[in-house]
Design an enzyme around this catalytic site. Sequence first.
Site, mmCIF file in Angstrom:
data_model
loop_
_atom_site.group_PDB
_atom_site.id
_atom_site.type_symbol
_atom_site.label_atom_id
_atom_site.label_comp_id
_atom_site.label_asym_id
_atom_site.label_seq_id
_atom_site.Cartn_x
_atom_site.Cartn_y
_atom_site.Cartn_z
ATOM 1 N N HIS A 288 0.866 -1.171 0.000
ATOM 2 C CA HIS A 288 0.000 0.000 0.000
ATOM 3 C C HIS A 288 0.908 1.227 0.000
ATOM 4 O O HIS A 288 1.631 1.447 0.969
ATOM 5 C CB HIS A 288 -0.820 -0.066 1.304
ATOM 6 C CG HIS A 288 -1.953 0.860 1.386
ATOM 7 N ND1 HIS A 288 -1.838 2.214 1.284
ATOM 8 C CD2 HIS A 288 -3.266 0.613 1.588
ATOM 9 C CE1 HIS A 288 -3.027 2.768 1.414
ATOM 10 N NE2 HIS A 288 -3.925 1.812 1.597
ATOM 11 N N HIS A 331 -1.212 4.070 11.967
ATOM 12 C CA HIS A 331 -0.317 5.145 11.581
ATOM 13 C C HIS A 331 -0.136 6.156 12.708
ATOM 14 O O HIS A 331 -1.082 6.486 13.406
ATOM 15 C CB HIS A 331 -1.001 5.847 10.379
ATOM 16 C CG HIS A 331 -0.156 6.849 9.664
ATOM 17 N ND1 HIS A 331 -0.697 7.851 8.897
ATOM 18 C CD2 HIS A 331 1.176 6.997 9.578
ATOM 19 C CE1 HIS A 331 0.266 8.575 8.375
ATOM 20 N NE2 HIS A 331 1.415 8.083 8.771
ATOM 21 N N GLU A 337 -3.353 15.627 10.159
ATOM 22 C CA GLU A 337 -4.283 15.239 9.107
ATOM 23 C C GLU A 337 -5.711 15.658 9.445
ATOM 24 O O GLU A 337 -6.306 15.155 10.395
ATOM 25 C CB GLU A 337 -4.240 13.712 8.913
ATOM 26 C CG GLU A 337 -2.835 13.159 8.701
ATOM 27 C CD GLU A 337 -2.819 11.638 8.607
ATOM 28 O OE1 GLU A 337 -3.901 11.029 8.482
ATOM 29 O OE2 GLU A 337 -1.724 11.060 8.676
ATOM 30 N N HIS A 361 -6.684 13.890 12.947
ATOM 31 C CA HIS A 361 -5.632 13.045 13.509
ATOM 32 C C HIS A 361 -4.371 13.887 13.537
ATOM 33 O O HIS A 361 -3.728 14.111 12.516
ATOM 34 C CB HIS A 361 -5.464 11.770 12.677
ATOM 35 C CG HIS A 361 -6.727 10.958 12.628
ATOM 36 N ND1 HIS A 361 -7.304 10.548 11.448
ATOM 37 C CD2 HIS A 361 -7.533 10.522 13.614
ATOM 38 C CE1 HIS A 361 -8.413 9.871 11.722
ATOM 39 N NE2 HIS A 361 -8.569 9.843 13.022
ATOM 40 N N HIS A 367 -3.860 6.473 14.632
ATOM 41 C CA HIS A 367 -5.158 6.305 13.974
ATOM 42 C C HIS A 367 -5.055 5.150 12.998
ATOM 43 O O HIS A 367 -3.983 4.594 12.777
ATOM 44 C CB HIS A 367 -5.594 7.595 13.292
ATOM 45 C CG HIS A 367 -4.567 8.160 12.341
ATOM 46 N ND1 HIS A 367 -3.476 8.874 12.767
ATOM 47 C CD2 HIS A 367 -4.467 8.103 10.988
ATOM 48 C CE1 HIS A 367 -2.753 9.249 11.719
ATOM 49 N NE2 HIS A 367 -3.321 8.773 10.632
HETATM 50 FE FE LIG Z 1 -2.615 9.044 8.587
#
Ligand SMILES: [Fe+2]
Length: 437
Positions: A288, A331, A337, A361, A367
């Site tokens: 990813h 993460h 974010e 976040h 998160h």
């Molecule tokens: Fe993130």
Amino acid sequence: MAFSYMPGFGNDFETETLPGSLPQGRNSPQRPAYGLYAEQLSGSPFTAPRGTNERSWLYRIRPSVKHTGRFKPAHYPLWKSAPNVGDHELALGQYRWNPVPMPKEPTDFIAGMRSITTAGDVLGQTGMAAHVYVANRSMVDDHFFNADGELLIVPQVGALRFVTEMGVIELRPGEIAVLPRGLVFKVELVDAEVRGYVCENYGAKLTLPDRGPIGANCLANPRDFKTPCAWFEEKETPCRLTVKWCGNFHVTEIGHSPLDVVAWHGNYAPYKYDLATFSPVGALLFDHPDPSIFTVLTAPSGEEGTANIDFVIFPPRWLVAEDTFRPPWYHRNIMSEFMGLIHGQYDAKEEGFVPGGISLHNLMLAHGPDAPGFEKASRADLKPVKLDNTMAFMFETRFPQMLTRYGAELETRQDNYIDCWADLKKRFNGTPEGDWS
Ligand SMILES: [Fe+2]
């Protein structure tokens, strides 16, 4: 009335509404045609390198000095600027909101701006603010410009029309617009109620990210950006111009419309972009990539690879990766974010993140997928899957985003957001297989 646009990103455009109104071969003739005034609008210092030097020449009925008189203070208490720290009691956390409520009183686009976060410092021209706008009334004789930054507008409900001094941009959910710092505009509503997100960029202008090994195509392609052709009105009625300047607001009264640019040329101009034209690039076999692969626009900070702002989208796309946990991974991030959802469902959250909602976040706060999302993705049959009818986005900045009092106390804040991870089970039991019972 249909408005027309010119394609391209950062082009040196030229446009005129009356034949011969745009001077040729020079910028400032002794007497411009039609008795127009010639005026330069500088978006970069005169001496900026060519690649970032931005200015336009405007040919208008009256020069801008006639579009301001004496200023008086004006007040928009819900539109905050950085630094805006410590005006609420809410403790640190990951936060999520349902949509900001539509106003009950008549509210135009400027009065309807509600700041959720601020970051950096408006006086130092670094950082940003994330706002939500809600409006139910057009601006008629009211006009506005923002000296503090450019505005990236992301509609979520309802179509609107940005009537700017350099032309008219019609905008609907699924499209975005960028209005440069200093541009005079008013906002007319096409639909009865509108709502959307705004990123106010205090720093260097948004631009297209480098593609590196991706090459010369894909992601946001320059030809899909649209800059409006010139448009003007000759309107001799009492008008107001409100200015946002270093975090404060000022208003001045004039006797005519300031939207009087008959012709212009240059590369400092507003534009719009249809998010459906973004060509996503992603994992073709396994794993990813970082979400930076979905960057539409980036505002550099001066430090290489470290954006003042990245505007990132999560568009419809095929998921094909083998032996891969396909949703965004868990993460923690030095960048902070701010996310919104224009329509559909976001692939890391099974429920609770609804269109018009917000999640935040912040710097180094963990998160990732909620418990149902983790379960589903960990047990999914990994056939190719089309992720469809979805459009989420992120305003990501190198600076921590300070929540405003409005955001902290908003009744649509979900007090139980943190619980979306409560049911993540311990799978470790000392065996290589783990406990997947
Ligand atoms: Fe993130």
